[in-house]
Design a protein around this motif. Structure first.
Motif, PDB file in Angstrom:
ATOM      1  N   LEU A 176      83.408   7.702  -6.421  1.00 30.32           N
ATOM      2  CA  LEU A 176      83.986   6.688  -5.541  1.00 30.32           C
ATOM      3  C   LEU A 176      84.920   7.275  -4.490  1.00 30.32           C
ATOM      4  O   LEU A 176      85.283   6.594  -3.535  1.00 30.32           O
ATOM      5  N   ALA A 177      85.310   8.550  -4.653  1.00 28.85           N
ATOM      6  CA  ALA A 177      86.171   9.201  -3.667  1.00 28.85           C
ATOM      7  C   ALA A 177      85.374   9.928  -2.594  1.00 28.85           C
ATOM      8  O   ALA A 177      85.918  10.279  -1.548  1.00 28.85           O
ATOM      9  N   SER A 178      84.101  10.165  -2.845  1.00 28.97           N
ATOM     10  CA  SER A 178      83.284  10.956  -1.925  1.00 28.97           C
ATOM     11  C   SER A 178      83.219  10.332  -0.534  1.00 28.97           C
ATOM     12  O   SER A 178      83.063   9.115  -0.382  1.00 28.97           O
ATOM     13  N   LEU A 179      83.314  11.183   0.486  1.00 27.35           N
ATOM     14  CA  LEU A 179      83.145  10.689   1.855  1.00 27.35           C
ATOM     15  C   LEU A 179      81.768  10.068   2.045  1.00 27.35           C
ATOM     16  O   LEU A 179      81.606   9.112   2.811  1.00 27.35           O
ATOM     17  N   HIS A 180      80.780  10.590   1.350  1.00 30.50           N
ATOM     18  CA  HIS A 180      79.414  10.058   1.452  1.00 30.50           C
ATOM     19  C   HIS A 180      79.327   8.629   0.930  1.00 30.50           C
ATOM     20  O   HIS A 180      78.429   7.877   1.309  1.00 30.50           O
ATOM     21  N   ILE A 185      90.844   9.790   2.834  1.00 23.93           N
ATOM     22  CA  ILE A 185      92.245  10.136   2.609  1.00 23.93           C
ATOM     23  C   ILE A 185      93.093   9.160   3.417  1.00 23.93           C
ATOM     24  O   ILE A 185      92.972   9.079   4.641  1.00 23.93           O
ATOM     25  N   ALA A 186      93.967   8.434   2.741  1.00 21.78           N
ATOM     26  CA  ALA A 186      94.830   7.470   3.424  1.00 21.78           C
ATOM     27  C   ALA A 186      96.187   8.052   3.745  1.00 21.78           C
ATOM     28  O   ALA A 186      96.825   7.655   4.727  1.00 21.78           O
ATOM     29  N   GLU A 187      96.650   9.003   2.928  1.00 19.35           N
ATOM     30  CA  GLU A 187      97.985   9.561   3.098  1.00 19.35           C
ATOM     31  C   GLU A 187      98.047  10.907   2.402  1.00 19.35           C
ATOM     32  O   GLU A 187      97.369  11.125   1.394  1.00 19.35           O
ATOM     33  N   CYS A 188      98.850  11.817   2.958  1.00 16.02           N
ATOM     34  CA  CYS A 188      99.002  13.141   2.355  1.00 16.02           C
ATOM     35  C   CYS A 188     100.381  13.688   2.696  1.00 16.02           C
ATOM     36  O   CYS A 188     100.826  13.573   3.847  1.00 16.02           O
ATOM     37  N   ASP A 195      93.057  20.876   5.605  1.00 18.31           N
ATOM     38  CA  ASP A 195      92.921  19.426   5.663  1.00 18.31           C
ATOM     39  C   ASP A 195      92.590  18.854   4.289  1.00 18.31           C
ATOM     40  O   ASP A 195      91.613  19.268   3.646  1.00 18.31           O
ATOM     41  N   ALA A 196      93.378  17.896   3.836  1.00 14.44           N
ATOM     42  CA  ALA A 196      93.144  17.279   2.523  1.00 14.44           C
ATOM     43  C   ALA A 196      91.787  16.600   2.441  1.00 14.44           C
ATOM     44  O   ALA A 196      91.236  16.440   1.353  1.00 14.44           O
ATOM     45  N   ARG A 197      91.225  16.225   3.574  1.00 15.01           N
ATOM     46  CA  ARG A 197      89.939  15.520   3.556  1.00 15.01           C
ATOM     47  C   ARG A 197      88.827  16.374   2.952  1.00 15.01           C
ATOM     48  O   ARG A 197      87.821  15.854   2.463  1.00 15.01           O
ATOM     49  N   GLN A 198      89.023  17.678   2.966  1.00 14.89           N
ATOM     50  CA  GLN A 198      87.986  18.573   2.442  1.00 14.89           C
ATOM     51  C   GLN A 198      87.736  18.366   0.956  1.00 14.89           C
ATOM     52  O   GLN A 198      86.642  18.669   0.463  1.00 14.89           O
ATOM     53  N   VAL A 199      88.716  17.837   0.219  1.00 16.43           N
ATOM     54  CA  VAL A 199      88.495  17.648  -1.216  1.00 16.43           C
ATOM     55  C   VAL A 199      87.486  16.538  -1.488  1.00 16.43           C
ATOM     56  O   VAL A 199      87.005  16.406  -2.614  1.00 16.43           O
TER      57      VAL A 199
END
Length: 360
Positions: A176-180, A185-188, A195-199
């Motif tokens: 459910l967290a996958s970008l796909h 990412i809402a906040e970091c 970039d936190a989005r990479q996770v």
């Protein structure tokens, strides 16, 4: 070797070297790299000749050297290859291999104290050769220990076998967290190095640069990130992949969830120790529906991938499908409905049952 055999220890599958007796001349991480060993006859460093492999110093005391490897995928072992490519005067004359199964994220102390089973007895090895040993054991293992007698170098360790995935996680539907799947990412708190989005990217990171890493914290507090899920959901487990984060992984993590932006955070995973360079999987037992998850790391650091596995609430799934249908071209829309035996009709007239019938 059967076509289904995998190199269960390969870095490409998430394998990692957890601890080692000595690596004075060449680092142990090279043992599990998926590519063929390389060699430059003229390359020397402060400690001597540089090898693409693991090499210990000359032993002057009783005993032997060893390296413990966490398998990327647990499984039944069929064949072990101790490849001594380019090690000609500094290879170990004998090797043995032991294996064990440990659940969760064991510490180095727990690994050392584990109940190890010999799968390859002490056997002769030759230099500059892929030394191959058959394994006659039907159990599944999660870790192996390569022992070399008394010292020397091994370029690669291949652990061929059949994967035995953990069936406890097979009931989960999607990440459910996958970008796909619609995660974001809402906040970091900090993205100093990456970039936190990479996770939330798919697949496995190829280096530490493909994950999220914070600056070293010199003040009170801790770092965190907030992930919005694909929709309101019930989570079943989390996988925090710290692959390649050898000295930069957090010491502990805590997860909290909330149903919407106005709701307070509630704890879904208490502050828990994690291992570096490893898949850290934890069951999430909360029955509450959450739409966002906060991951607190203590005190700082980073990891490669975050997988939050679970199942969307039926209402959220139906709404997501309806939204998707609305965005489809008319021809594609008609084809999708026809594929499940629904006559073409406006999205607003479709029932929740019909929308859920489109789910896989």
């Amino acid at each position: 070797m059967k076509r289904t055999d995998l190199d269960l220890a390969s870095r490409a599958l998430g394998g990692s070297v957890r601890c080692v007796s000595d690596e004075f001349f060449a680092p142990c991480e090279a043992l599990i790299q998926p590519w063929t060993p390389l060699h430059d006859k003229l390359e020397f460093g402060p400690h001597g000749k540089i090898y693409d492999g693991w090499e210990t110093r000359r032993r002057r005391t009783p005993g032997y050297d060893w390296a413990i490897v966490a398998l990327g995928v647990p499984g039944v072992l069929h064949e072990i290859i101790a490849d001594t490519a380019f090690f000609t005067g500094n290879y170990p004359p004998e090797v043995s291999v032991e294996a064990t199964w440990l659940d969760g994220s064991p510490s180095n102390e727990e690994l050392m104290a584990a109940d190890w089973v010999t799968v390859v007895p002490q056997s002769a090895a030759r230099g500059n050769m892929a030394n191959t040993y058959r394994v006659h054991n039907h159990w599944a293992f999660s870790h192996v220990r390569l022992n070399i007698f008394p010292d020397g170098g091994v370029a690669r360790l291949r652990v061929r076998g059949t994967a035995v995935p953990d069936p406890r996680v097979l009931g989960s539907r999607i990440d459910l967290a996958s970008l796909h799947n619609g995660g974001e990412i809402a906040e970091c708190s900090d993205m100093f190095y990456s970039d936190a989005r990479q996770v939330l990217y798919p697949g496995v990171a190829r280096s530490m640069s493909e994950g999220w890493e914070t600056a070293r914290r010199r003040t009170a507090g801790n770092d965190y990130l907030v992930v919005t899920l694909a929709g309101p959901a019930r989570l079943s487990y989390v996988d925090i992949d710290s692959g390649y984060f050898l000295g930069n992984a957090p010491g502990r993590v805590r997860l909290s969830g909330r149903s919407d932006e106005e709701a307070p955070w509630h704890e879904i995973l208490p502050e828990t120790r994690i291992s570096s360079d490893s898949h850290n999987r934890f069951r999430l037992t909360s029955s509450e529906t959450v739409s966002a998850v906060r991951v607190d790391v203590f005190p700082d650091g980073g990891f490669s991938r975050l997988h939050l596995m679970g199942e969307l609430a039926e209402e959220a799934l139906a709404e997501a499908i309806a939204h998707w249908l609305r965005l489809l071209p008319s021809t594609a829309y008609a084809k999708v409905l026809a594929g499940v035996g629904i006559a073409q009709a406006p999205v607003r007239t479709l029932t929740t049952e019909q929308l859920l019938g489109l789910a896989w």
